[in-house]
Motif scaffolding. Sequence first.
Motif, mmCIF file in Angstrom:
data_model
loop_
_atom_site.group_PDB
_atom_site.id
_atom_site.type_symbol
_atom_site.label_atom_id
_atom_site.label_comp_id
_atom_site.label_asym_id
_atom_site.label_seq_id
_atom_site.Cartn_x
_atom_site.Cartn_y
_atom_site.Cartn_z
ATOM 1 N N GLU A 82 0.776 -1.213 0.169
ATOM 2 C CA GLU A 82 0.005 0.012 0.011
ATOM 3 C C GLU A 82 0.715 1.362 -0.232
ATOM 4 O OE1 GLU A 82 -4.339 -1.013 1.939
ATOM 5 O OE2 GLU A 82 -2.500 -0.941 3.423
ATOM 6 N N GLN A 83 1.875 1.328 0.833
ATOM 7 C CA GLN A 83 2.849 2.406 0.898
ATOM 8 C C GLN A 83 3.661 2.607 -0.535
ATOM 9 O OE1 GLN A 83 5.282 2.430 4.319
ATOM 10 N NE2 GLN A 83 3.863 1.310 5.521
ATOM 11 N N SER A 84 3.955 1.590 -1.066
ATOM 12 C CA SER A 84 4.749 1.659 -2.205
ATOM 13 C C SER A 84 3.907 1.695 -3.540
ATOM 14 C CB SER A 84 5.498 0.468 -2.417
ATOM 15 O OG SER A 84 4.965 -0.436 -2.472
ATOM 16 N N GLY A 85 2.566 1.542 -3.589
ATOM 17 C CA GLY A 85 1.659 1.444 -4.735
ATOM 18 C C GLY A 85 1.917 0.373 -5.475
ATOM 19 N N THR A 86 1.980 -0.715 -4.875
ATOM 20 C CA THR A 86 2.545 -2.049 -5.720
ATOM 21 C C THR A 86 1.697 -3.190 -5.031
ATOM 22 O OG1 THR A 86 4.338 -2.599 -4.465
ATOM 23 C CG2 THR A 86 4.531 -1.335 -6.461
ATOM 24 N N LEU A 87 0.341 -3.107 -4.563
ATOM 25 C CA LEU A 87 -0.211 -3.760 -3.757
ATOM 26 C C LEU A 87 -0.741 -4.972 -4.686
ATOM 27 C CD1 LEU A 87 -1.778 -4.528 -0.976
ATOM 28 C CD2 LEU A 87 -3.764 -3.098 -2.012
ATOM 29 N N GLU A 88 -0.970 -4.742 -5.939
ATOM 30 C CA GLU A 88 -1.177 -5.790 -6.810
ATOM 31 C C GLU A 88 -0.264 -6.758 -7.014
ATOM 32 O OE1 GLU A 88 -1.241 -6.697 -11.656
ATOM 33 O OE2 GLU A 88 -2.065 -4.613 -10.763
ATOM 34 N N GLU A 89 1.008 -6.434 -7.033
ATOM 35 C CA GLU A 89 2.193 -7.233 -7.270
ATOM 36 C C GLU A 89 2.396 -7.791 -5.906
ATOM 37 O OE1 GLU A 89 5.697 -4.968 -8.681
ATOM 38 O OE2 GLU A 89 4.340 -4.480 -10.627
ATOM 39 N N THR A 90 2.328 -7.119 -4.777
ATOM 40 C CA THR A 90 2.260 -7.515 -3.448
ATOM 41 C C THR A 90 1.670 -8.819 -3.011
ATOM 42 O OG1 THR A 90 3.135 -5.408 -2.615
ATOM 43 C CG2 THR A 90 2.426 -7.311 -1.002
ATOM 44 N N MET A 91 0.175 -8.818 -3.743
ATOM 45 C CA MET A 91 -0.753 -9.858 -3.338
ATOM 46 C C MET A 91 -0.111 -11.086 -4.221
ATOM 47 S SD MET A 91 -3.118 -9.210 -1.360
ATOM 48 C CE MET A 91 -2.290 -8.242 -0.166
ATOM 49 N N ALA A 92 0.401 -10.912 -5.499
ATOM 50 C CA ALA A 92 0.682 -11.906 -6.469
ATOM 51 C C ALA A 92 1.977 -12.518 -5.772
ATOM 52 C CB ALA A 92 1.226 -11.418 -7.706
ATOM 53 N N SER A 93 2.732 -11.697 -5.161
ATOM 54 C CA SER A 93 3.961 -12.453 -4.309
ATOM 55 C C SER A 93 3.611 -13.230 -3.229
ATOM 56 C CB SER A 93 4.941 -11.006 -4.080
ATOM 57 O OG SER A 93 6.219 -11.656 -3.514
ATOM 58 N N LEU A 94 2.507 -12.583 -2.431
ATOM 59 C CA LEU A 94 2.249 -13.434 -1.462
ATOM 60 C C LEU A 94 1.629 -14.566 -1.723
ATOM 61 C CD1 LEU A 94 0.750 -10.292 0.847
ATOM 62 C CD2 LEU A 94 2.709 -11.881 1.446
ATOM 63 N N ALA A 95 0.831 -14.553 -2.890
ATOM 64 C CA ALA A 95 0.371 -15.696 -3.058
ATOM 65 C C ALA A 95 1.171 -16.816 -3.449
ATOM 66 C CB ALA A 95 -0.742 -15.705 -4.468
ATOM 67 N N SER A 96 2.239 -16.443 -3.977
ATOM 68 C CA SER A 96 3.491 -17.476 -4.294
ATOM 69 C C SER A 96 4.220 -17.928 -3.265
ATOM 70 C CB SER A 96 4.281 -16.781 -5.317
ATOM 71 O OG SER A 96 3.705 -16.490 -6.600
ATOM 72 N N HIS A 97 4.398 -17.203 -2.222
ATOM 73 C CA HIS A 97 4.956 -17.464 -0.908
ATOM 74 C C HIS A 97 4.345 -18.423 -0.090
ATOM 75 C CE1 HIS A 97 6.912 -16.916 2.944
ATOM 76 N NE2 HIS A 97 5.671 -16.611 3.434
ATOM 77 N N TYR A 98 2.842 -18.169 0.018
ATOM 78 C CA TYR A 98 2.051 -19.063 0.919
ATOM 79 C C TYR A 98 1.655 -20.284 -0.080
ATOM 80 C CZ TYR A 98 1.736 -15.640 4.342
ATOM 81 O OH TYR A 98 1.961 -14.709 5.616
ATOM 82 N N GLU A 99 1.660 -20.155 -1.135
ATOM 83 C CA GLU A 99 1.510 -21.582 -2.049
ATOM 84 C C GLU A 99 2.832 -22.546 -1.669
ATOM 85 O OE1 GLU A 99 0.922 -22.985 -6.678
ATOM 86 O OE2 GLU A 99 0.651 -20.746 -5.870
ATOM 87 N N ARG A 100 4.064 -21.731 -1.602
ATOM 88 C CA ARG A 100 5.168 -22.562 -1.514
ATOM 89 C C ARG A 100 5.198 -23.155 0.066
ATOM 90 N NH1 ARG A 100 7.789 -18.299 -4.297
ATOM 91 N NH2 ARG A 100 8.447 -17.335 -2.149
ATOM 92 N N GLN A 101 5.039 -22.178 0.896
ATOM 93 C CA GLN A 101 4.740 -22.625 2.235
ATOM 94 C C GLN A 101 3.775 -23.710 2.475
ATOM 95 O OE1 GLN A 101 7.044 -21.123 4.375
ATOM 96 N NE2 GLN A 101 5.755 -20.474 5.665
ATOM 97 N N GLU A 102 2.511 -23.925 1.903
ATOM 98 C CA GLU A 102 1.709 -24.917 1.934
ATOM 99 C C GLU A 102 2.413 -26.294 1.309
ATOM 100 O OE1 GLU A 102 -1.731 -27.123 2.554
ATOM 101 O OE2 GLU A 102 -1.100 -25.268 3.449
ATOM 102 N N THR A 103 3.088 -26.142 0.121
ATOM 103 C CA THR A 103 3.720 -27.323 -0.211
ATOM 104 C C THR A 103 4.710 -27.879 0.508
ATOM 105 O OG1 THR A 103 3.384 -26.357 -2.528
ATOM 106 C CG2 THR A 103 5.061 -28.090 -2.283
ATOM 107 N N MET A 104 5.580 -26.835 1.286
ATOM 108 C CA MET A 104 6.447 -27.497 2.135
ATOM 109 C C MET A 104 5.853 -28.077 3.382
ATOM 110 S SD MET A 104 9.552 -25.207 4.134
ATOM 111 C CE MET A 104 8.284 -24.289 5.248
ATOM 112 N N LEU A 105 4.841 -27.636 4.070
ATOM 113 C CA LEU A 105 4.281 -28.208 5.212
ATOM 114 C C LEU A 105 3.611 -29.334 4.519
ATOM 115 C CD1 LEU A 105 2.338 -24.917 6.590
ATOM 116 C CD2 LEU A 105 4.289 -26.224 7.546
#
Length: 346
Positions: A82-105
């Motif tokens: 939100e502060q950097s104006g890249t919320l869309e890309e941040t959400m995409a990055s978070l989606a990939s991060h938590y997808e990897r986390q779920e795979t790891m778990l």
Amino acid sequence: MQKALNDNELSSLAKQLSMLLHSGISALESVSILREDAASSDGKEILDGLYEKLEETGELAEAMQQTGWFPDYFQKMTALGEQSGTLEETMASLASHYERQETMLTNIRNALTYPLILLGMLFAILAVLVTQVMPVFEQVFAQLGIEMTGVTSVVFRITHVLQGCSVVLLILVLAAAVAGIVWLRTPEGRARLLKLIWPLPTARKISHLTACAHFSDALSMALHCGLDVGESFSLAGAVSTQPQFQALLKKAEELQNEGEEFATSLSKAGIYSGMNARLLAIGFRTGDAEDALKDISIRAEEQAEAHLQSAIGKIEPTMTAVLSILTGLILVSVMLPLLSVMAGIG
């Protein structure tokens, strides 16, 4: 009602928000659309609460924090977006991060399944040995008039105690296991566990790599949106809550204030080392720091998973060895008196 979202739900939510934001829809309207399409009552309740808080605060990260259902990393990365104006890309990055986390778990759960089954079988064997086999030997010793002393006497005393309170002991063990699982699901429980296992070299390595991955991902995102290095470092540093990693960040900041180059300060502070340190230095020299940090983040997560899998792989032989030794000691302590009697008869 669940108190927190799991990795799979976080990944799905972030991916949907990223798609809606990419279409030019505001964060408030995106959450409104998602809550209307929620398939479950729990999901609708979470999105309803998030929508209400977002209407009050006007900031998605603040709304997430007030609901109490989102992890700290998700909130801080959202705030950074939100502060950097890249919320869309941040959400995409978070989606990939938590997808990897779920795979790891999932991989971890699969890796732990067999050792846990083995542990249960070995304990069952010990239970049968103590409650069924040992009393037979005790009767044989009594009929032969053998006086039990030393280790054999201690083993039979322990057997009597376990036979007398086996049900109570089983209930206590199960209750302790359930309480431990519930406690470890809380932030305080995880923090206490981390503090408890911190002296272990493997735990320190995994914890550092995880914090490094989060920091690198956040720093890459901040630099991508055009923030200067100093501001990016400040925002990315706030993502990690690990005290030991925060100490390294403070040391790096002191080195920067003394005139050290940014990449060099992170290396000297111990945040990056080896291949990651060289990759970061080359990235800043060539102007590809964002991509270099993204690669470092992914590599750090993979290294953390590899260390974790290695540690789990050592559990099975360790459990087998310990319980086999216990079983062997019990049998030897019982058989030695019989052998001495047989030798005397012979």
